[in-house]
Design an enzyme around this catalytic site. Structure first.
Site, PDB file in Angstrom:
ATOM      1  CB  CYS A   6      16.880  52.954  42.512  1.00 49.66           C
ATOM      2  SG  CYS A   6      15.550  51.804  42.942  1.00 49.66           S
ATOM      3  CG  ASP A  29      28.366  41.470  39.099  1.00 48.52           C
ATOM      4  OD1 ASP A  29      27.356  41.121  39.741  1.00 48.52           O
ATOM      5  OD2 ASP A  29      29.436  41.846  39.648  1.00 48.52           O
ATOM      6  CG  ASN A  85      22.835  35.475  45.713  1.00 47.24           C
ATOM      7  OD1 ASN A  85      22.717  34.263  45.558  1.00 47.24           O
ATOM      8  ND2 ASN A  85      23.907  36.142  45.309  1.00 47.24           N
ATOM      9  CG  HIS A  98      20.415  41.575  42.067  1.00 49.56           C
ATOM     10  ND1 HIS A  98      20.145  42.102  43.315  1.00 49.56           N
ATOM     11  CD2 HIS A  98      21.485  40.770  42.230  1.00 49.56           C
ATOM     12  CE1 HIS A  98      21.029  41.641  44.182  1.00 49.56           C
ATOM     13  NE2 HIS A  98      21.853  40.815  43.553  1.00 49.56           N
ATOM     14  CG  HIS A 100      23.817  37.159  40.173  1.00 46.53           C
ATOM     15  ND1 HIS A 100      24.966  37.900  40.329  1.00 46.53           N
ATOM     16  CD2 HIS A 100      23.101  37.327  41.317  1.00 46.53           C
ATOM     17  CE1 HIS A 100      24.946  38.490  41.523  1.00 46.53           C
ATOM     18  NE2 HIS A 100      23.832  38.151  42.139  1.00 46.53           N
TER      19      HIS A 100
HETATM   20  P1  AMP Z   1      24.273  40.019  45.337  1.00 46.79           P
HETATM   21  O1  AMP Z   1      25.509  39.682  46.131  1.00 46.79           O
HETATM   22  O2  AMP Z   1      23.506  38.823  44.869  1.00 46.79           O
HETATM   23  O3  AMP Z   1      23.407  41.032  46.050  1.00 46.79           O
HETATM   24  O4  AMP Z   1      24.782  40.694  44.006  1.00 46.79           O
HETATM   25  C1  AMP Z   1      25.112  42.032  43.905  1.00 46.79           C
HETATM   26  C2  AMP Z   1      26.029  42.143  42.726  1.00 46.79           C
HETATM   27  O5  AMP Z   1      26.113  43.488  42.372  1.00 46.79           O
HETATM   28  C3  AMP Z   1      27.457  41.646  43.008  1.00 46.79           C
HETATM   29  O6  AMP Z   1      27.764  40.563  42.140  1.00 46.79           O
HETATM   30  C4  AMP Z   1      28.315  42.879  42.733  1.00 46.79           C
HETATM   31  O7  AMP Z   1      29.518  42.574  42.083  1.00 46.79           O
HETATM   32  C5  AMP Z   1      27.390  43.707  41.840  1.00 46.79           C
HETATM   33  N1  AMP Z   1      27.622  45.139  41.864  1.00 46.79           N
HETATM   34  C6  AMP Z   1      27.766  45.935  42.960  1.00 46.79           C
HETATM   35  N2  AMP Z   1      27.917  47.220  42.566  1.00 46.79           N
HETATM   36  C7  AMP Z   1      27.852  47.224  41.209  1.00 46.79           C
HETATM   37  C8  AMP Z   1      27.950  48.249  40.213  1.00 46.79           C
HETATM   38  N3  AMP Z   1      28.121  49.540  40.530  1.00 46.79           N
HETATM   39  N4  AMP Z   1      27.870  47.897  38.908  1.00 46.79           N
HETATM   40  C9  AMP Z   1      27.698  46.593  38.580  1.00 46.79           C
HETATM   41  N5  AMP Z   1      27.583  45.590  39.467  1.00 46.79           N
HETATM   42  C10 AMP Z   1      27.675  45.897  40.758  1.00 46.79           C
END
Ligand code: AMP
Length: 112
Positions: A6, A29, A85, A98, A100
């Site tokens: 957010c 990412d 996920n 989200h 991917h």
């Molecule tokens: P998940 O593990 O499926 O919840 O994915 C969360 C994703 O968010 C991970 O792949 C992280 O690398 C990514 N992530 C976390 N913080 C940031 C950020 N500030 N900017 C871009 N991606 C992020």
């Protein structure tokens, strides 16, 4: 609400935006797992796909309507993979639904 994504949507935390419309925001990412690794999120907060109901399913539909545009913006013309996920066993680390978007190479057949 103390939600990382957010804050990214609000511009309070920087991100590498690749696409945005009224309902959806897409950004790279921070720890890419493929040559193209983009997160596509609804602007309205919802914790995960497991929280979707008949009333909120449009949030997922809006993301999926944007996916082809995000893929084109990233130059993906030969396919890609979309993963969401969910919860502890799904290794969801950010509790804002989200998707991917992974691509830019031939991805492994194995998904888990
Ligand atoms: P998940 O593990 O499926 O919840 O994915 C969360 C994703 O968010 C991970 O792949 C992280 O690398 C990514 N992530 C976390 N913080 C940031 C950020 N500030 N900017 C871009 N991606 C992020």
């Amino acid at each position: 609400m103390d939600c990382l994504f957010c804050k990214i949507i609000a511009g309070e935390i920087p991100s590498a935006k690749v696409y945005e419309d009224e309902y959806v925001y897409a950004f790279r990412d921070i720890h890419p797992q493929a040559p193209v690794h983009v997160l596509v999120i609804p602007k309205t907060h919802i914790d995960s796909a497991d929280c979707l109901t008949e009333e909120t399913a449009h949030l997922a539909a809006e993301v999926f309507a944007a996916l082809p545009k995000v893929a084109r913006a990233c130059g993906l013309v030969n396919g890609y993979r979309v993963i969401t996920n969910v919860g502890e066993d799904g290794c969801q680390s950010v509790r804002h639904m989200h998707f991917h978007l992974l691509g830019g190479k031939k991805l492994p057949e194995q998904m888990s």
